[in-house]
Write a protein that holds these residues in place. Structure first.
Motif, short mmCIF file in Angstrom:
data_model
loop_
_atom_site.label_atom_id
_atom_site.label_comp_id
_atom_site.label_asym_id
_atom_site.label_seq_id
_atom_site.Cartn_x
_atom_site.Cartn_y
_atom_site.Cartn_z
N ARG A 92 3.93 5.11 -7.80
CA ARG A 92 3.11 5.98 -8.65
C ARG A 92 3.61 7.42 -8.54
O ARG A 92 3.67 8.14 -9.53
CB ARG A 92 1.63 5.87 -8.23
CG ARG A 92 0.68 6.72 -9.04
CD ARG A 92 0.48 6.22 -10.43
NE ARG A 92 -0.18 4.92 -10.45
CZ ARG A 92 -0.26 4.15 -11.52
NH1 ARG A 92 0.28 4.54 -12.66
NH2 ARG A 92 -0.87 2.99 -11.47
N GLY A 93 3.99 7.79 -7.32
CA GLY A 93 4.52 9.14 -7.10
C GLY A 93 5.80 9.37 -7.88
O GLY A 93 6.00 10.43 -8.48
N LEU A 94 6.68 8.37 -7.89
CA LEU A 94 7.92 8.49 -8.67
C LEU A 94 7.59 8.66 -10.15
O LEU A 94 8.19 9.50 -10.84
CB LEU A 94 8.81 7.26 -8.47
CG LEU A 94 9.51 7.15 -7.11
CD1 LEU A 94 10.26 5.83 -7.00
CD2 LEU A 94 10.48 8.32 -6.91
N THR B 156 -3.39 2.16 -13.52
CA THR B 156 -4.09 2.44 -12.27
C THR B 156 -5.20 1.41 -12.07
O THR B 156 -6.01 1.18 -12.96
CB THR B 156 -4.71 3.86 -12.30
OG1 THR B 156 -3.67 4.79 -12.57
CG2 THR B 156 -5.37 4.20 -10.97
N LEU C 193 0.85 -1.19 0.00
CA LEU C 193 0.00 0.00 0.00
C LEU C 193 0.89 1.25 0.00
O LEU C 193 0.64 2.22 -0.72
CB LEU C 193 -0.89 -0.02 1.25
CG LEU C 193 -2.12 0.86 1.29
CD1 LEU C 193 -3.04 0.54 0.15
CD2 LEU C 193 -2.84 0.68 2.62
N ALA C 194 1.95 1.20 0.81
CA ALA C 194 2.87 2.33 0.88
C ALA C 194 3.63 2.48 -0.44
O ALA C 194 3.76 3.58 -0.97
CB ALA C 194 3.85 2.14 2.04
N THR C 195 4.13 1.35 -0.98
CA THR C 195 4.92 1.47 -2.21
C THR C 195 4.01 1.77 -3.41
O THR C 195 4.47 2.31 -4.40
CB THR C 195 5.76 0.22 -2.48
OG1 THR C 195 4.90 -0.92 -2.50
CG2 THR C 195 6.83 0.04 -1.44
N GLN C 196 2.72 1.45 -3.29
CA GLN C 196 1.78 1.83 -4.35
C GLN C 196 1.83 3.35 -4.54
O GLN C 196 1.95 3.85 -5.65
CB GLN C 196 0.36 1.40 -3.97
CG GLN C 196 -0.68 1.70 -5.03
CD GLN C 196 -2.09 1.49 -4.52
OE1 GLN C 196 -2.49 2.07 -3.52
NE2 GLN C 196 -2.84 0.66 -5.21
N SER C 197 1.77 4.10 -3.43
CA SER C 197 1.90 5.55 -3.50
C SER C 197 3.28 5.96 -3.97
O SER C 197 3.43 6.84 -4.81
CB SER C 197 1.67 6.19 -2.12
OG SER C 197 0.34 6.07 -1.75
N LEU C 198 4.30 5.31 -3.40
CA LEU C 198 5.68 5.69 -3.70
C LEU C 198 5.99 5.52 -5.19
O LEU C 198 6.48 6.46 -5.84
CB LEU C 198 6.64 4.85 -2.85
CG LEU C 198 8.12 5.10 -3.08
CD1 LEU C 198 8.48 6.54 -2.75
CD2 LEU C 198 8.97 4.16 -2.25
N GLU D 89 4.92 9.94 -11.44
CA GLU D 89 4.38 11.29 -11.66
C GLU D 89 5.49 12.34 -11.58
O GLU D 89 5.54 13.26 -12.39
CB GLU D 89 3.30 11.61 -10.61
CG GLU D 89 1.99 10.92 -10.89
CD GLU D 89 1.00 11.07 -9.74
OE1 GLU D 89 1.37 11.64 -8.69
OE2 GLU D 89 -0.14 10.59 -9.90
N GLY D 90 6.36 12.18 -10.56
CA GLY D 90 7.41 13.17 -10.36
C GLY D 90 8.41 13.17 -11.52
O GLY D 90 8.82 14.23 -12.00
N ILE D 91 8.81 11.98 -11.97
CA ILE D 91 9.80 11.89 -13.04
C ILE D 91 9.22 12.39 -14.35
O ILE D 91 9.86 13.13 -15.10
CB ILE D 91 10.30 10.43 -13.18
CG1 ILE D 91 11.12 10.03 -11.94
CG2 ILE D 91 11.15 10.27 -14.44
CD1 ILE D 91 11.44 8.56 -11.87
N ARG E 86 6.49 14.32 -14.76
CA ARG E 86 5.79 15.61 -14.67
C ARG E 86 4.58 15.64 -15.59
O ARG E 86 4.31 16.63 -16.27
CB ARG E 86 6.73 16.77 -14.99
CG ARG E 86 7.86 16.80 -14.02
CD ARG E 86 8.86 17.89 -14.25
NE ARG E 86 9.64 18.00 -13.05
CZ ARG E 86 9.44 18.92 -12.11
NH1 ARG E 86 8.51 19.81 -12.27
NH2 ARG E 86 10.16 18.94 -11.03
N SER E 87 3.89 14.50 -15.65
CA SER E 87 2.67 14.36 -16.46
C SER E 87 2.89 14.62 -17.94
O SER E 87 1.95 14.93 -18.66
CB SER E 87 1.55 15.26 -15.94
OG SER E 87 1.20 14.86 -14.64
#
Lengths: 316, 328
Positions: free
Chosen positions: A132-134, A241, A125-130, A136-138, A140-141
């Motif tokens: 996906r966040g990476l 997703t 659950l934690a790495t799901q955010s991590l 998005e961050g890398i 920048r959409s």
């Protein structure tokens, strides 16, 4: 006699019958359903979830779960574009590295679960955010497009008349079925899912087995990412997703116990086929997409309910 | 101050921290973050910003109360995000059709209870694992949400309907409701017989049954209560903006589960408090806002959140392990 009746009522048998009935019913509803073109195309659409589901079967047989598979797919997809366009590596190298990134993500999951004894649900659950966040961050959409023509063979092309990714999926499923059903590694997987402490004292390398399985789940998601990018010709950070929930649905529908210790790859493949057939057949029969996902949800609950009622032999 | 009293105070603090360990970790993280970002950029602590930080995630905090109860019984619900979307839509549809306000706010609670009572029955009496039932319900409810809204937004909501934009005693209503419900639920779960029974079922269902608790009925009750909290959350969510959107934030159920788990509710059941989950929901919105004030691109929000969640989980695991080693 009693034994053979029990064998006949195995979840996979019930599921196979159900699948046949559904396929026959859907073929009645629309004459476009049972055509080679349509069925092959459905195989193409099923492949990405298929890879995740085959790997997820191992994970769930150990009594674990991997909620980060969809996010790993998203990160893998982004990395194909980044390695190729931004870093300037040749595309085959970028593809391989994306699969490696998937494997590393899976390894991270495995390490958190084994070294820190974090329950798999929370860890992923934690790495799901991590992850996906990476992604998005890398990214920048921003999406990466403009891949060379040969790259699309993987996701849009055919080999001997059958979609490329269906070949890869079938080979993966056969290998996975062999590994889970016929090797020491597979027996260890069942053993540690049924009773981890007993498995440990029986000499099963519990942590190493888990590490390999979670890494494998990551590799499968990475592979699915490359095929996804090739199929849709672009990379986006929101790819995949909810993929993990589709994969888990197929695995559980396929008779793998969510508590671990029980389940087969054959069941998972049947689960995948049934879901995809329902999705496509109902759409062709004129049911809208929202009606279709409702049916899939109901089938999941009913299948487990029926299987519970028929096969009540004490393990719920 | 002499050494004995200092030791006494310190011991009491240590005891408090170990009884409410994860809650203390989350609260500590929250305070450190607020002070740190406040020092870096004082506008972070301005009235308007704090209000938006506190009320933005109020509906997640409310939904996480019910989710915490479900997880404490050793179950889980991955369908609540879609349920919140449906209940919000029901509420808004009633409002634009001129139903009395109490009906608009009350019906989502009742429908939420009814839907989740069905989940509870399937889990308790048909003995299907909760993750399987709610995975199926997730598909069903998503389908219902799409077909009910047809992708259209609900507009033209009456002013009296907008619960989330009101203030009670000068406090934004979301914050007020989340705080009251958290305190009431925490007290109920700690001191009432039924509340204790929820922990008992999650800790050891067999022992609970032997002790005379009707475990199956208890599961249905907990799921129904969870549905009622989802109803309140839905009304808060639906009245945040001038319109009701046809979708809920993707992975809303995961945000709610994460708030519970980070707040210290053990996924294995039997332990945790709703105070922790509310603090965790607040922590998430604080992090989201803090990123803006320290000039980190919003694109990195989810990565930072994920990293912090992971860090909290690892700290908790290490802390538990150490505690396990100290107390035989």
């Amino acid at each position: 006699m009693k034994l053979s009746l029990r064998a006949l009522l195995r979840h996979e048998t019930v599921l196979a019958l159900l699948t046949v009935v559904v396929l026959a019913g859907l073929a009645q509803q629309s004459d476009r359903f049972f055509t080679a073109d349509n069925l092959l195309n459905q195989g193409r659409l099923m492949a990405e979830v298929g890879f995740a589901a085959v790997a997820m079967t191992f994970v769930i047989v150990t009594g674990g779960i991997d909620l980060s598979a969809g996010s790993i797919l998203g990160l893998g997809a982004i990395m194909v574009g980044v390695f190729w366009k931004n870093v300037g590596l040749p595309l085959p190298v970028a593809m391989a590295l994306a699969v490696v990134v998937g494997g590393v993500c899976g390894l991270v999951n495995g390490l958190i679960i084994t070294r820190f004894t974090v329950p798999p649900l929370i860890a992923t659950l934690a790495t799901q955010s991590l992850f996906r966040g990476l992604a998005e961050g890398i990214s920048r959409s921003r999406s990466v497009r403009g891949y060379p023509e040969w790259f699309f063979v993987l996701g849009q092309g055919d080999v001997a008349g059958i979609p490329t990714q269906v070949w890869i999926l079938v080979i993966s499923a056969v290998v996975a079925a062999f590994v889970l059903g016929r090797t020491t590694f597979g027996r260890s997987t069942y053993a540690l899912g049924a009773n981890e402490v007993a498995a440990k004292f029986s000499g099963v390398a519990v942590n190493r087995t888990k590490l390999l399985i979670y890494t494998g789940s990551g590799v499968a998601a990475g592979l699915a990412a490359v095929i996804f990018v090739s199929r849709v010709s672009t990379t986006r950070s929101d790819m995949g997703t909810g993929l993990e929930l589709d994969a888990i649905t197929a695995v559980v529908l396929g008779g793998t116990s969510i508590f671990g210790g029980r389940g087969t790859i054959v069941g998972t493949v049947l689960g995948l086929v049934l879901i995809q057939a329902l999705r496509n057949g109902l759409a062709l029969a004129g049911v809208k997409g929202d009606g279709t996902i409702m049916v899939i949800g109901a089938v999941l609950i009913l299948a487990i309910l029926v299987s519970n009622l028929l096969g009540r032999d004490g393990d719920g | 101050m002499d050494a004995v009293t200092t030791g006494g105070v310190w011991l009491r603090v240590r005891r408090g921290v170990s009884a409410y360990g994860q809650e203390a970790v989350v609260l500590g993280a929250l305070v450190v973050l607020m002070i740190g970002v406040g020092l870096y950029n004082s506008r972070f602590l301005s009235d308007t910003n704090l209000t938006s930080v506190f009320s933005g995630n109020a509906y997640i905090a409310v939904a996480a109360i019910g989710m915490s109860m479900v997880i404490i019984t050793g179950n889980i619900d991955v369908s609540v995000g879609a349920l919140i979307g449906i209940l919000g839509t029901i509420s808004g549809t009633l409002a634009v059709n001129g139903a009395p306000i109490w009906v608009c706010w009350g019906v989502p609670l009742v429908v939420g209870m009814a839907v989740n009572a069905v989940i509870g029955v399937l889990v308790a009496y048909a003995r299907i694992p909760a993750i399987v039932v709610t995975l199926g319900m997730l598909s069903i409810l998503r389908g219902v949400l799409i077909s009910a809204t047809g992708g259209k937004w609900i507009t033209g909501l009456p002013d009296a309907f907008r619960l989330a934009q009101m203030r009670f005693f000068g406090v934004p209503s979301g914050v007020f409701i989340a705080a009251i419900l958290t305190v009431l639920a925490a007290l109920w779960m700690r001191y009432s017989a039924t509340g204790r029974a929820i922990y008992a079922v999650g800790g050891n269902a067999e022992a609970a049954r032997a002790a005379g608790i009707r475990t199956q009925g208890m599961l249905v009750l907990v799921f129904a209560l969870h549905g009622a909290f989802a109803g309140v959350a839905a009304v808060l969510f639906a009245t945040q903006l001038q319109v009701i959107q046809s979708t809920v934030p993707p992975n809303l159920e995961m945000s709610i589960i994460t708030a519970s788990v980070i707040g210290g509710v053990s996924i294995l059941g039997g332990t945790g408090t709703v105070i922790g989950s509310t603090l965790a929901a607040l922590l998430f919105s604080t992090i989201a806002s803090a990123l803006v004030f320290v000039d980190i691109s919003a694109y990195w929000l989810r990565a930072v959140l994920g990293l912090l969640i992971l860090a909290t989980v690892l700290v908790d695991m290490v802390r538990r392990r150490r505690k396990g080693r100290l107390a035989p």
